[in-house]
Scaffold this active site. Structure first.
Site, PDB file in Angstrom:
ATOM      1  N   ARG A   1       0.803  -1.223   0.000  1.00  0.00           N
ATOM      2  CA  ARG A   1       0.000   0.000   0.000  1.00  0.00           C
ATOM      3  C   ARG A   1       0.835   1.271   0.000  1.00  0.00           C
ATOM      4  NH1 ARG A   1      -3.096  -4.015   1.622  1.00  0.00           N
ATOM      5  NH2 ARG A   1      -1.174  -4.652   2.609  1.00  0.00           N
ATOM      6  N   THR A   2       1.819   1.333   0.874  1.00  0.00           N
ATOM      7  CA  THR A   2       2.546   2.595   0.999  1.00  0.00           C
ATOM      8  C   THR A   2       3.250   2.928  -0.310  1.00  0.00           C
ATOM      9  OG1 THR A   2       2.832   2.179   3.355  1.00  0.00           O
ATOM     10  CG2 THR A   2       4.226   3.884   2.381  1.00  0.00           C
TER      11      THR A   2
ATOM     12  N   LYS B   1      25.898  -3.330  -1.314  1.00  0.00           N
ATOM     13  CA  LYS B   1      27.374  -3.287  -1.319  1.00  0.00           C
ATOM     14  C   LYS B   1      27.918  -2.613  -0.069  1.00  0.00           C
ATOM     15  CE  LYS B   1      27.293  -2.620  -6.341  1.00  0.00           C
ATOM     16  NZ  LYS B   1      27.552  -1.631  -7.407  1.00  0.00           N
TER      17      LYS B   1
ATOM     18  N   ARG C   1      11.568   3.842   2.929  1.00  0.00           N
ATOM     19  CA  ARG C   1      11.184   2.883   3.973  1.00  0.00           C
ATOM     20  C   ARG C   1      12.429   2.088   4.360  1.00  0.00           C
ATOM     21  NH1 ARG C   1       6.043  -1.110   4.097  1.00  0.00           N
ATOM     22  NH2 ARG C   1       5.133   0.838   4.829  1.00  0.00           N
TER      23      ARG C   1
ATOM     24  N   HIS D   1       5.453   5.613  11.311  1.00  0.00           N
ATOM     25  CA  HIS D   1       4.882   5.531   9.964  1.00  0.00           C
ATOM     26  C   HIS D   1       3.919   6.718   9.840  1.00  0.00           C
ATOM     27  CE1 HIS D   1       3.563   4.063   6.218  1.00  0.00           C
ATOM     28  NE2 HIS D   1       3.298   2.807   6.511  1.00  0.00           N
TER      29      HIS D   1
HETATM   30  C1  NCD Z   1       2.082  -1.301   7.902  1.00  0.00           C
HETATM   31  C2  NCD Z   1       3.557  -1.049   7.981  1.00  0.00           C
HETATM   32  O1  NCD Z   1       4.282  -1.201   6.998  1.00  0.00           O
HETATM   33  O2  NCD Z   1       3.984  -0.641   9.054  1.00  0.00           O
HETATM   34  N1  NCD Z   1       1.634  -1.472   6.597  1.00  0.00           N
HETATM   35  C3  NCD Z   1       1.256  -0.363   5.891  1.00  0.00           C
HETATM   36  O3  NCD Z   1       2.059   0.483   5.582  1.00  0.00           O
HETATM   37  N2  NCD Z   1      -0.047  -0.229   5.598  1.00  0.00           N
HETATM   38  C4  NCD Z   1       1.586  -2.341   8.809  1.00  0.00           C
HETATM   39  C5  NCD Z   1       2.256  -3.664   8.849  1.00  0.00           C
HETATM   40  O4  NCD Z   1       3.162  -3.967   8.078  1.00  0.00           O
HETATM   41  O5  NCD Z   1       1.849  -4.450   9.700  1.00  0.00           O
END
Ligand code: NCD
Length: 307
Positions: A57-58, A87, A108, A136
């Protein structure tokens, strides 16, 4: 330069503006004429998506949002494997360089604080798309937007937050946003081994947000306006035998209020039974859809400000 690193950085007025912009993005996206208009807003600009950890999703909503705004995309399918991180390059060096290939970076990482390190040297704004068990922030923005949309308010709410609260970053960011609004009361439901961090409890105390920790799910569900559930973060467990153990199913639906909503950042892996999906209180797929519009609004604002 404005980075998005923590939910703590936001004020209420900013959220109000961002949510209005999100409504606008949703309206524009609903028609082809609206989409074409939107597409003209940031053509020529680019967003880099640098994900060292799995994401559906993100990443896909950020990429889709950037494309909606006419932006180009710079990305590596799996930054941990295919970027020079493999590397041994530091995240700072990578960010310094990628910041010259794009106008905004979404990163991320598996490591708490790593995105902040990237931001400290990046020539362009950096968005934290999740840093290990840290934060997040953009998820919490779309979560707050969803609550506002579904419940009509972000204050005077009883919120039950459950699952793996020790390793889940979405709950950490969301709790901090909820502390911005008066008269919210949070019940953290988990086993003692997986309860929310002391730093978040301290933050809530400072903001006079009522909170309790409990393992009595059925004791707190009947009063909940919002039930926010999360999965066990298996990839972050030091002890692989640990289990969160709480499942939202028919019994939970039976005791919950008619006007309550059930949220989940997704992915779910069994902790909300699929029989819940058909209940009108199940808001998690609407929540995920909101992510696209919220992130379109956020990119529009950040890239517009940096221009
Ligand atoms: C979450 C995350 O990546 O922290 N997912 C997301 O971005 N919707 C939740 C998860 O991974 O459990």
């Amino acid at each position: 330069m404005k980075h998005v690193l923590s939910a703590q950085q936001f004020e209420r007025a900013e959220l109000t503006d961002m949510f209005a912009r999100t409504d606008y993005m949703q309206e524009q996206y609903a028609t082809m004429a609206g989409r074409r208009e939107l597409f003209a807003t940031h053509t020529g600009r680019k967003m880099a998506a640098v994900f060292y950890e799995a994401s559906t999703r993100t990443r896909m909503s950020f990429v889709s949002a950037a494309q909606s705004l006419g932006m180009g995309i710079v990305e590596t399918e799996n930054a941990a494997l295919f970027s020079s991180a493999a590397k041994g390059e530091t995240i700072e060096d990578s960010a310094r360089v990628i910041g010259h290939y794009a106008d905004i970076l979404v990163i991320r990482s598996t490591e708490i604080g790593a995105v902040e390190k990237a931001a400290s040297v990046s020539p362009v704004p950096v968005i934290n798309g999740g840093d290990g068990a840290g934060e997040h922030p953009t998820q919490s923005l779309l979560d707050a937007y969803t609550i506002q949309n579904e419940k009509g308010r972000l204050q005077d709410l009883n919120i039950v937050i459950g699952g793996d609260l020790l390793h889940g970053r979405t709950v950490r960011s969301l709790a901090q946003l909820l502390a911005l609004y008066p008269n919210n009361s949070i019940s953290f439901v988990s086993t003692p081994d997986l309860q929310i961090g002391a730093d978040i409890r301290h933050y809530l105390d400072q903001h006079e947000t009522t909170h309790i920790e409990t393992d009595d799910l059925y004791g707190v569900l009947p009063n909940a306006d919002v039930v926010y559930w999360t999965r066990l973060q298996k990839e972050r467990l030091k002890d692989p035998a640990l289990e969160a153990g709480f499942v939202i199913g028919q019994m939970a639906l039976d005791v919950m209020r008619e006007d309550a909503i059930i949220m989940h950042p997704l992915p779910r892996v069994g902790e909300i039974e699929t029989l819940v999906d058909g209940d009108p209180r199940a808001a998690y797929f609407r929540q995920a859809e909101n992510g696209l519009h919220l992130r379109t609004a956020l990119l529009d604002q950040l890239v517009g400000e940096a221009a």
